[in-house]
Design an enzyme around this catalytic site. Structure first.
Site, PDB file in Angstrom:
ATOM      1  N   ASP A 265      69.234  32.903 -37.717  1.00 50.37           N
ATOM      2  CA  ASP A 265      69.089  33.437 -36.370  1.00 50.37           C
ATOM      3  C   ASP A 265      68.568  34.870 -36.419  1.00 50.37           C
ATOM      4  OD1 ASP A 265      69.780  33.306 -33.410  1.00 50.37           O
ATOM      5  OD2 ASP A 265      71.017  35.013 -34.033  1.00 50.37           O
TER       6      ASP A 265
ATOM      7  N   GLU B  67      64.106  32.205 -37.404  1.00 54.98           N
ATOM      8  CA  GLU B  67      63.637  32.614 -36.084  1.00 54.98           C
ATOM      9  C   GLU B  67      62.874  33.928 -36.252  1.00 54.98           C
ATOM     10  OE1 GLU B  67      65.451  33.262 -31.586  1.00 54.98           O
ATOM     11  OE2 GLU B  67      66.697  33.731 -33.317  1.00 54.98           O
TER      12      GLU B  67
END
Length: 546
Positions: free
Chosen positions: A218, A281
């Site tokens: 993330d 990401e």
């Protein structure tokens, strides 16, 4: 097969056999937003036991890997991305024993498990942060980003949180401010501190030793900030329609070059365990993409590519976006494609129900790894959520700009019964009634449903080696049509997609037979040098050898 020719571009996606590819190149990855998939204990929040109860569904869909959003202990201020313990399971999601049972059950079905890894920040309730803010002399003080306020008690600089307002929160106890890229309750870890990096590497090893098959990292591009804490420059495109968090260009807080070193370190941790994968990401613009794959040393296997989510649904725009991504890949890198996610509006609402079927065919026939968001396979739309019932911090912190993500996070519709079969309790987000035919149970019985289209596409992709490892050439991206060829040795297909609301006739490079369509009625039909498509129709044509 007749020689594939056309007026488009050609790109290799690999020249080895499908059997020689690692699993993460062969399989479809299925993202489960854990709180919305299936609740097993009646508390209204999806959990590991719920996923365990749907193992048969996952296997029948044909996916090869599940990516779970965070299941760690958390106050759930940001859907579990505010974590108090990186090596535990939150009580609302289950426990480590249930996690192990789920992992074993998935592996028994040949399905891998990818876990969301959140290295950028912790919850403010994490023991590390509690210790860090206790004193300037704390042994963990430098585990987070602290700075003196500017004169007059102003924040240390002009950095803004993704959720609006200053990215700095003043702490009275120690007289300094801490940095948070997201909520004030999500303080950023200081990745320039080697002790922090070592601790997070141990977190990775904990789960890898448990048998997890990889991580989706993330906020992987924002691990480091400018060491001198210099101001961000103004955003020249900022105007009255721009959300306040975008007032400045994030040149000091996004994609700092040292972040690539940190990703390379994570890759070395993962590579110590066989057959693992790292998704990330990150920014996949052409100038940044090679670095995230690894221009000097390996980093991410699959930087998450959201171009199909953001591109206008026009043949030329889609065709050029696909080609630009393929052209930007460094040597030996593998592409991936994302059609939806927990942060993006549902594809069925972005494009419409029929175009979403064509988008599904595109996703599962392009070269690379498809990543599917749970619920898109049944055509789940965005579902309006009243602000009074919303949970997403974006809606609360930056109202009026349509940034709230709750509409594409509502629970899945398994049945027509109360709460759609998601929970026996009160769901954490409302589950209003949807049109007839919207539930899994109904679609399983309908051979023309979106669910069965996805199942057929996934099965065909697994069966046709050219779709797994073949070359790619764009044949047309005009006149409402996107058409391309995939081939490996003497086996090949042409994918013809009508992105318009009119009938179109598509020229073909040779003779063939339709092996799959967005409807069921055309399969087996011969195609002699051309094929006519109805509005929002797609077909896959197996080319016949000359």
């Amino acid at each position: 097969m007749e020689e594939v020719s056309g007026s488009g571009d050609e790109s290799p996606s690999g020249n080895v056999s499908a059997a020689g590819q690692p699993w993460w190149r062969r399989e479809v990855i299925y993202q489960i937003f854990t709180p919305t998939f299936q609740d097993s204990d009646g508390d209204g929040i999806g959990d590991l036991g719920g996923i365990l109860s749907r193992i048969d569904y996952l296997a029948q869909l044909g996916i090869g890997a599940v990516w779970l959003t965070p299941v760690y202990p958390s106050p759930l201020l940001d859907a579990g991305y505010d974590i108090t313990d990186f090596t535990g399971v939150g009580s609302c999601f289950g426990d480590l024993n249930t996690f192990d049972r789920l992992l074993a059950a998935l592996h028994e079905r040949g399905i891998r498990l990818i876990l969301d890894f959140v290295p950028n920040h912790t919850s403010a309730q994490h023991p590390w942060f509690i210790e860090s803010r206790s004193s300037r002399e704390s042994a963990k003080r430098d585990w987070y980003v602290w700075a003196d306020p500017a004169p007059g008690g102003l924040p240390p600089n002009n950095w803004l949180s993704r959720f609006g307002a200053s990215a700095w929160t003043y702490d009275k106890t120690t007289g300094q401010s801490y940095y948070h890229a997201f909520l004030p309750e999500q303080p950023d870890l200081n990745w320039r501190n080697p002790d922090v990096r070592a601790a997070m590497h141990e977190v990775m090893r904990f789960w890898l030793e448990r048998g997890v098959d990889g991580f989706r990292i993330d906020a992987a591009a924002v691990l480091a900030e400018d060491a001198l804490l210099r101001d961000e420059p103004p955003n020249p495109d900022f105007d009255g329609d721009t959300p306040p968090p975008e007032r400045f260009r994030r040149t000091r807080t996004d994609a700092q070059s040292v972040t690539l070193d940190y990703l390379a370190e994570m890759r070395r941790v993962a590579d110590a365990f066989p057959d693992r994968v790292l998704l990330g990401e990150v920014d996949t613009t052409p100038d940044k993409l090679p670095g995230f794959y690894g221009d000097t040393e390996p980093r991410l296997h699959l930087p998450l590519n959201y171009r199909l989510v953001d591109v206008p649904w026009k043949p030329h725009a889609v065709g050029c976006a696909v080609q630009a991504f393929l052209d930007a890949l460094p040597e030996n890198a593998w592409p991936d494609w994302v059609l939806g996610s927990h942060d993006k509006p549902r594809v069925a609402s972005r494009l419409g129900a029929d175009p979403a079927r064509v988008a599904a065919m595109l996703l599962l026939t392009l070269p690379g790894t498809p990543i599917l968001y749970a619920g898109d396979e049944i055509g789940m739309p965005n579902v309006p959520v009243p602000p009074s019932l919303g949970r997403d911090p974006f809606e609360r912190c930056v109202p009026g700009y349509g940034l709230g993500r709750d509409p594409f996070r509502v629970p899945l519709r398994w049945t027509l019964g109360p709460n759609g079969g998601f929970t026996t309790g009160e769901p954490w987000l409302p589950t209003p009634s949807l049109p007839v035919g919207s539930s899994v149970t109904e679609q399983e019985r309908d051979p023309r449903s979106m669910l069965n289209l996805y199942r057929r596409l996934i099965e065909l992709r697994r069966r046709r080696p050219e779709l797994l490892a073949g070359r790619y050439r764009r044949l047309s991206s005009e006149g409402g049509v996107l058409a391309f060829a995939r081939w490996l040795e003497r086996s090949g297909v042409v994918v013809a997609l009508n992105l318009s609301a009119s009938d179109v006739t598509v020229p073909l490079p040779g003779r063939g037979r339709i092996v799959l369509g967005t409807g069921c009625e055309r399969e087996g039909e011969c195609a002699e040098r051309q094929v006519t498509l109805a509005p929002h129709e797609g077909v896959i044509i197996a080319q016949q050898n000359s």
